[in-house]
Design an enzyme around this catalytic site. Sequence first.
Site, PDB file in Angstrom:
ATOM      1  N   GLU A  47       0.857  -1.199   0.000  1.00  0.00           N
ATOM      2  CA  GLU A  47       0.000   0.000   0.000  1.00  0.00           C
ATOM      3  C   GLU A  47       0.895   1.252   0.000  1.00  0.00           C
ATOM      4  O   GLU A  47       1.955   1.250   0.641  1.00  0.00           O
ATOM      5  CB  GLU A  47      -0.817  -0.035   1.307  1.00  0.00           C
ATOM      6  CG  GLU A  47      -1.651   1.199   1.581  1.00  0.00           C
ATOM      7  CD  GLU A  47      -2.221   1.219   3.013  1.00  0.00           C
ATOM      8  OE1 GLU A  47      -1.554   0.714   3.957  1.00  0.00           O
ATOM      9  OE2 GLU A  47      -3.335   1.740   3.184  1.00  0.00           O
ATOM     10  N   ASN A 110      -6.964   6.101  -1.737  1.00  0.00           N
ATOM     11  CA  ASN A 110      -5.881   5.173  -1.441  1.00  0.00           C
ATOM     12  C   ASN A 110      -6.102   4.023  -2.434  1.00  0.00           C
ATOM     13  O   ASN A 110      -7.043   3.248  -2.297  1.00  0.00           O
ATOM     14  CB  ASN A 110      -5.996   4.718   0.019  1.00  0.00           C
ATOM     15  CG  ASN A 110      -4.799   3.909   0.460  1.00  0.00           C
ATOM     16  OD1 ASN A 110      -4.099   3.329  -0.359  1.00  0.00           O
ATOM     17  ND2 ASN A 110      -4.584   3.848   1.769  1.00  0.00           N
ATOM     18  N   LYS A 127      -9.443   1.895  -1.920  1.00  0.00           N
ATOM     19  CA  LYS A 127      -9.601   1.295  -0.583  1.00  0.00           C
ATOM     20  C   LYS A 127     -10.964   1.646   0.011  1.00  0.00           C
ATOM     21  O   LYS A 127     -11.328   2.827   0.085  1.00  0.00           O
ATOM     22  CB  LYS A 127      -8.477   1.794   0.318  1.00  0.00           C
ATOM     23  CG  LYS A 127      -8.459   1.214   1.726  1.00  0.00           C
ATOM     24  CD  LYS A 127      -7.185   1.663   2.449  1.00  0.00           C
ATOM     25  CE  LYS A 127      -7.046   1.083   3.832  1.00  0.00           C
ATOM     26  NZ  LYS A 127      -5.789   1.505   4.485  1.00  0.00           N
ATOM     27  N   GLU A 146      -6.266   8.522   7.766  1.00  0.00           N
ATOM     28  CA  GLU A 146      -6.788   8.085   6.457  1.00  0.00           C
ATOM     29  C   GLU A 146      -8.202   8.598   6.213  1.00  0.00           C
ATOM     30  O   GLU A 146      -8.575   8.902   5.088  1.00  0.00           O
ATOM     31  CB  GLU A 146      -6.753   6.562   6.346  1.00  0.00           C
ATOM     32  CG  GLU A 146      -5.350   6.031   6.174  1.00  0.00           C
ATOM     33  CD  GLU A 146      -5.376   4.585   5.731  1.00  0.00           C
ATOM     34  OE1 GLU A 146      -5.872   4.299   4.639  1.00  0.00           O
ATOM     35  OE2 GLU A 146      -4.908   3.737   6.514  1.00  0.00           O
ATOM     36  N   CYS A 171      -4.759  -3.050   2.857  1.00  0.00           N
ATOM     37  CA  CYS A 171      -4.470  -2.988   4.297  1.00  0.00           C
ATOM     38  C   CYS A 171      -5.662  -3.288   5.200  1.00  0.00           C
ATOM     39  O   CYS A 171      -6.033  -4.432   5.378  1.00  0.00           O
ATOM     40  CB  CYS A 171      -3.822  -1.658   4.658  1.00  0.00           C
ATOM     41  SG  CYS A 171      -3.040  -1.758   6.277  1.00  0.00           S
ATOM     42  N   ASN A 196       0.347  -1.178   5.259  1.00  0.00           N
ATOM     43  CA  ASN A 196       1.261  -0.446   6.159  1.00  0.00           C
ATOM     44  C   ASN A 196       0.614  -0.568   7.524  1.00  0.00           C
ATOM     45  O   ASN A 196      -0.398   0.103   7.784  1.00  0.00           O
ATOM     46  CB  ASN A 196       1.299   1.054   5.845  1.00  0.00           C
ATOM     47  CG  ASN A 196       2.095   1.435   4.618  1.00  0.00           C
ATOM     48  OD1 ASN A 196       3.238   1.870   4.699  1.00  0.00           O
ATOM     49  ND2 ASN A 196       1.472   1.291   3.462  1.00  0.00           N
TER      50      ASN A 196
HETATM   51  N1  CDT Z   1      -2.905   1.258   6.508  1.00  0.00           N
HETATM   52  C1  CDT Z   1      -3.819   0.673   7.295  1.00  0.00           C
HETATM   53  O1  CDT Z   1      -4.952   0.456   6.888  1.00  0.00           O
HETATM   54  N2  CDT Z   1      -3.423   0.367   8.548  1.00  0.00           N
HETATM   55  C2  CDT Z   1      -4.308  -0.160   9.510  1.00  0.00           C
HETATM   56  C3  CDT Z   1      -3.921   0.260  10.861  1.00  0.00           C
HETATM   57  C4  CDT Z   1      -5.009   0.046  11.799  1.00  0.00           C
HETATM   58  S1  CDT Z   1      -4.898   0.997  13.205  1.00  0.00           S
HETATM   59  C5  CDT Z   1      -5.637   2.470  12.812  1.00  0.00           C
HETATM   60  C6  CDT Z   1      -4.413  -1.674   9.478  1.00  0.00           C
HETATM   61  O2  CDT Z   1      -5.531  -2.187   9.570  1.00  0.00           O
HETATM   62  O3  CDT Z   1      -3.407  -2.368   9.409  1.00  0.00           O
END
Ligand code: CDT
Length: 317
Positions: A47, A110, A127, A146, A171, A196
């Site tokens: 991502e 995204n 996304k 985000e 993600c 990420n």
């Molecule tokens: N990039 C991304 O979606 N990261 C989220 C972090 C969650 S905590 C706010 C994930 O689900 O891995």
Amino acid sequence: MARYVNVAIGQLGPVNKEDSRAAVVARLMNLIREAQQLGADLIVYPELALTTFFPRWYIEDESQLDSWRKAAMPGAETQPLFDLARELQVGFCLGYAELSIEQGEKRRFNTSILVDKNGVIVGKYHKVHLPGHREHEPWRAFQHLEKRYFTPGTEFSVFNAFGGRVGMAICNDRRWCETYRVMGLQGVEMVLIGYNTPVHNAPAPEHDDLSLFHNQLSMQAGAYQNGTWVVGVAKAGTEEGVEHIGGSCIIAPSGEVVASCVTKGDEVAIAHCDLDFCQIYKRATFNFDVHRQPNAYGPITAFKGEALLADGSPRHQ
Ligand code: CDT
């Protein structure tokens, strides 16, 4: 004829704010060259692969935010990657921040794209599940904005590509069973997921020690319950002082991990995936036509939250 896809993980280590776009694209090109030497048909990048994970900062300056977003794809900086893909005959899946301007209206997504072996974009995904928050929350060690910086996507599409049915998710999408099922209902055979994931989750620090477990748990469940291959690819390591999980892996429709990365840096891992292996699950335990009971699933789309009133009684009778 058997349908095999040699899919490579193109895991990245950290990308820092000061890293030039050209330097990041050069790293992606190194990974695709290595993947080709290993016999890959397709490489999956993380991502927001072209930039640092900027939602960790509260930024009011629109021009700075837009400097991380790409209006043209391919653009001048990414064209060399598309050219190399065509030369090597290796497709790729790439996550990036997209700036879309339609009828004068700016929208930010995204995004991930699926590019075939001739360097042609054959699929695009926005996304759907944007995690985090919209406003500045200074109590956090770092932000996860985000919800502020992106517009959510509205569909999960599956594309005819690489001899099979290929879908994308990004993600946080991987944690939601709906992501896989909506694609499962479109016959998906391989789901490509870049991520990420900071180790630390400010609203629930109790989960920090479980972040690798939850990563694998959700992708294994999605693979098995829909009879599909799943490829999960991290941007890993400590980026701008924030530690991110690695754990990139390829999961078979059986739910078993068949390949995985062992570092938190730039790394390639590969698996030889038989798309017809999906049928063992799609025709048996998860034969949707025979076994699903959609009449019982109404609340899935009728409600966003729990389908209960405050007194515990059902919201729908
Ligand atoms: N990039 C991304 O979606 N990261 C989220 C972090 C969650 S905590 C706010 C994930 O689900 O891995």
